[in-house]
Design an enzyme around this catalytic site. Structure first.
Site, PDB file in Angstrom:
ATOM      1  N   HIS A 190      -3.670  -5.227   0.612  1.00 33.19           N
ATOM      2  CA  HIS A 190      -3.113  -5.634   1.908  1.00 33.19           C
ATOM      3  C   HIS A 190      -3.070  -7.161   2.065  1.00 33.19           C
ATOM      4  O   HIS A 190      -4.092  -7.762   2.400  1.00 33.19           O
ATOM      5  CB  HIS A 190      -3.944  -5.034   3.050  1.00 33.19           C
ATOM      6  N   CYS A 214       0.834  -1.200   0.000  1.00 38.85           N
ATOM      7  CA  CYS A 214       0.000   0.000   0.000  1.00 38.85           C
ATOM      8  C   CYS A 214       0.877   1.262   0.000  1.00 38.85           C
ATOM      9  O   CYS A 214       1.586   1.508  -0.958  1.00 38.85           O
ATOM     10  CB  CYS A 214      -0.974  -0.044   1.173  1.00 38.85           C
ATOM     11  N   GLU A 258      -1.737  -8.766   4.416  1.00 42.06           N
ATOM     12  CA  GLU A 258      -1.699  -9.155   5.829  1.00 42.06           C
ATOM     13  C   GLU A 258      -3.080  -9.363   6.439  1.00 42.06           C
ATOM     14  O   GLU A 258      -3.201  -9.932   7.510  1.00 42.06           O
ATOM     15  CB  GLU A 258      -0.904  -8.122   6.642  1.00 42.06           C
ATOM     16  N   SER A 274      -0.503 -12.058  38.454  1.00 42.69           N
ATOM     17  CA  SER A 274      -1.893 -11.598  38.546  1.00 42.69           C
ATOM     18  C   SER A 274      -2.866 -12.729  38.253  1.00 42.69           C
ATOM     19  O   SER A 274      -4.066 -12.588  38.474  1.00 42.69           O
ATOM     20  CB  SER A 274      -2.124 -10.481  37.540  1.00 42.69           C
ATOM     21  N   GLY A 275      -2.350 -13.828  37.719  1.00 45.41           N
ATOM     22  CA  GLY A 275      -3.250 -14.890  37.283  1.00 45.41           C
ATOM     23  C   GLY A 275      -3.590 -14.748  35.805  1.00 45.41           C
ATOM     24  O   GLY A 275      -4.149 -15.644  35.199  1.00 45.41           O
ATOM     25  N   GLY A 276      -3.239 -13.592  35.213  1.00 41.35           N
ATOM     26  CA  GLY A 276      -3.451 -13.380  33.783  1.00 41.35           C
ATOM     27  C   GLY A 276      -2.430 -14.184  32.968  1.00 41.35           C
ATOM     28  O   GLY A 276      -1.469 -14.718  33.517  1.00 41.35           O
ATOM     29  N   VAL A 277      -2.665 -14.233  31.664  1.00 39.39           N
ATOM     30  CA  VAL A 277      -1.832 -15.078  30.799  1.00 39.39           C
ATOM     31  C   VAL A 277      -0.363 -14.621  30.792  1.00 39.39           C
ATOM     32  O   VAL A 277       0.552 -15.425  30.986  1.00 39.39           O
ATOM     33  CB  VAL A 277      -2.383 -15.051  29.346  1.00 39.39           C
ATOM     34  N   ASP A 278      -0.144 -13.317  30.606  1.00 40.72           N
ATOM     35  CA  ASP A 278       1.225 -12.855  30.410  1.00 40.72           C
ATOM     36  C   ASP A 278       2.085 -13.049  31.652  1.00 40.72           C
ATOM     37  O   ASP A 278       3.211 -13.557  31.565  1.00 40.72           O
ATOM     38  CB  ASP A 278       1.245 -11.370  29.994  1.00 40.72           C
ATOM     39  N   SER A 279       1.562 -12.645  32.818  1.00 39.46           N
ATOM     40  CA  SER A 279       2.395 -12.794  34.013  1.00 39.46           C
ATOM     41  C   SER A 279       2.569 -14.270  34.365  1.00 39.46           C
ATOM     42  O   SER A 279       3.617 -14.678  34.865  1.00 39.46           O
ATOM     43  CB  SER A 279       1.829 -11.992  35.192  1.00 39.46           C
ATOM     44  N   SER A 280       1.572 -15.100  34.070  1.00 38.43           N
ATOM     45  CA  SER A 280       1.704 -16.531  34.360  1.00 38.43           C
ATOM     46  C   SER A 280       2.781 -17.178  33.496  1.00 38.43           C
ATOM     47  O   SER A 280       3.599 -17.960  33.981  1.00 38.43           O
ATOM     48  CB  SER A 280       0.379 -17.255  34.097  1.00 38.43           C
TER      49      SER A 280
END
Ligand code: XMP
Length: 538
Positions: free
Chosen positions: A180, A85, A182, A234-240
């Protein structure tokens, strides 16, 4: 281990990150950087010999509104370049072609005729016309267009309204498309990007999360040495996933701090402890701060004020715990590092914000400035990874699938799902109602896809409405609280559609909540999309 890499220069399109995700899905490492990096920077980036190709992204602007250009080095390194583009327009303009502005924007679905038998599009087509032309179904979004090919280029694609919809200089391996590739609406987009990075650039597809563990572990050990690390779980995905990865690398040198603010989902605190302290044998300090949080929230009903109180207390509690862990004593040297689950989209967004390229989506969960305040060095082992990759890594590290593929949960937790003043009784009712909703979503399979409604929705939860309504149960009249069910489908959480859950599922959830949760006698379903509503109610 050194990976082959692709450089994506971001000219500010909303979908630049998708280019990176598609390339990563081909198991090729790539990085997104702002388009205004210098030629020297690009040469330096290529100096290790692993830069195999460059992609120039789209932009929300016109070449006539902005003077963003690719640094000259892009065209001088002798490696393949793909312009998309705006990336095509700037390539045309910089290499001696012509671009013309237009008052009309071409936006949406288009059928593009492939031309010139280029290596990029060879044998890639959605259908063939009766005359034998290969056609691609694509998604276009542009105003300006290339009107004259630069010297050395040939025509690669065209539509009726955009005669130069693709161009190529195969001797230099420069390719460009006006559409595009993508976005998923471009049916062969994936094939086209795979062709570019794997065949034309000749990268090896060695970016695999299973193998990445060993590399990441090695890097963490090198960075940290024998020093200690603290991490806010925190129990969230990233910190786990960050915790599991760092624990794999340095075991006992990691201490996780889990602040339970009393606004978590049913049994969430126990599940986090069971997983990390129980199964992984990680050191986890659980701080039960429910009373503190609920005490400070008493009498406060303004949503923004509630958020501020929760955020401030969270930092205070975490800092107090961290201070204990960072001070050296008889048994400990004191932590020197703070680990955070920052992921690549956060890195790109804050980088983009600096050069004013990408529009900032939302502030992420990590508490800014905390490492400095605590005098700690920052450890961010997920900062190269997209969310999908973090999830893959989590599974490869042995975290349960259900934990890793969980819907996002806001930092302030149930604090923003109890409208108005937060009370413990409300939180207890809400937790039980929400658990029923989630359980039914998980166990109800949609027959066509074979997936559960939990997996078919991006986020689903229950909201507590502090109003009472009249009902009848058995022979008696009830006067109890109301909850709203919320379930949305979205790809980026910026816009969202309410999910068309089957009536039978809603019926089961409603009947179970009213029968099993004494204190709630009415269940409603939220049929508002975002915008104009938001996903959360506060
Ligand atoms: P809204 O309600 O703005 O939510 O449509 C979009 C996404 O952001 C999440 N969200 C938050 N996450 N702290 C967080 O960590 C917050 O204060 C917060 N507010 C909203 C929300 O759950 C949804 O996924």
């Amino acid at each position: 281990m050194q990976h082959d890499k692709i450089l994506i220069l971001d000219f500010g399109s909303q979908v630049t990150q998708l280019i990176a995700r598609r390339i990563r899905e081909a198991h090729v490492y790539c990085e997104v950087h702002p388009c205004d990096v210098s030629s020297d920077w690009v040469r330096e980036f290529a100096a290790d010999g692993h830069l195999k190709g460059i992609v120039l992204s789209g932009s929300h602007a016109s070449v006539y509104e902005v003077d963003d250009k690719a640094p000259d080095a892009v065209y001088e390194l002798g490696i393949p370049v793909l312009g998309i583009c705006y990336g095509m327009q700037t390539m045309a303009q910089q290499l001696g072609g012509k671009v013309e502005g237009s008052h009309t924007r071409e936006f949406g679905y288009a059928e593009v005729r492939a031309r010139g038998h280029t290596a990029l599009l060879k044998d890639i087509a959605d259908f063939t016309t009766p005359e034998g032309h290969g056609m691609l179904k694509v998604w276009m979004s542009h105003g300006d267009k290339v009107t004259e090919l630069p010297p050395g280029f040939k025509l690669m694609a065209s539509t009726d309204s955009c005669p130069i919809a693709g161009m190529a200089d195969e001797a230099r391996r420069f390719y460009a498309v006006q559409f595009h590739p993508e976005v998923t609406h471009t049916v062969q987009g994936r094939a086209l990007l795979d062709r570019f990075v794997l065949e034309i650039c000749g990268t090896s597809p060695d970016w695999v999360m299973r193998d990445h563990i060993a590399e990441a572990v090695e890097k963490i050990r090198e960075q940290v040495g024998d020093e200690e690390v603290i991490l806010g779980l925190s129990g969230g995905v990233d910190s786990s996933v960050a915790a599991a990865l760092i624990h794999r690398a340095i075991g006992e040198q990691l201490t996780c701090v889990f602040v339970d603010h009393g606004l978590l989902r049913l049994n969430e605190g126990d599940m986090v402890m069971e997983m990390f302290a129980g199964k992984l044998h990680a050191k986890v300090v659980r701080v039960d701060a429910a009373e503190l949080f609920l005490g400070e929230l008493a009498g406060v009903s303004d949503p923004e004020q509630k958020r501020k109180i929760i955020g401030r207390l969270f930092v205070d509690v975490f800092k107090a715990e961290a201070a204990k862990l960072t001070s050296s004593g008889a048994s400990t040297k004191g932590a020197k590092w703070l680990a955070q689950g920052t992921i690549y989209p956060d890195v790109i967004e804050s980088g983009g914000a600096k050069s004013k390229k990408a529009v900032t989506i939302k502030s992420h969960h990590n508490v800014g400035g905390l490492p400095e305040q605590l005098g700690l060095k920052l450890l961010e082992p997920l900062r190269d990874l997209f969310k999908d990759e973090v999830r893959e890594l989590g599974v490869a590290l042995g975290l349960p699938h259900d934990m890793v593929y969980r819907h996002p949960f806001p930092g302030p937790g149930l604090g923003v799902r109890i409208l108005g003043e937060v009370k413990k009784d409300y939180a207890d009712l809400l937790r039980r109602a929400d658990a029923i909703f989630i359980e039914e979503l998980r166990s109800t399979i949609e027959p066509h896809s074979g997936k559960s409604w939990y997996d078919l929705t991006s986020q689903a939860f229950t909201v507590f409405l502090p109003v009472k309504s009249v009902g009848v149960m058995g022979d008696g009249r009830t006067y109890d609280y109301v909850v709203a069910l919320r379930a949305v489908q979205t790809s980026d959480f910026m816009t969202a559609d309410w999910a068309e859950l089957p009536y039978s599922l809603l019926k089961r959830v409603s009947s179970r909540i009213i029968n099993e949760v004494r204190g709630i006698n009415r269940v409603t379903y939220d049929v508002s999309s975002k915008p104009p509503a938001t996903i959360e109610w506060e």
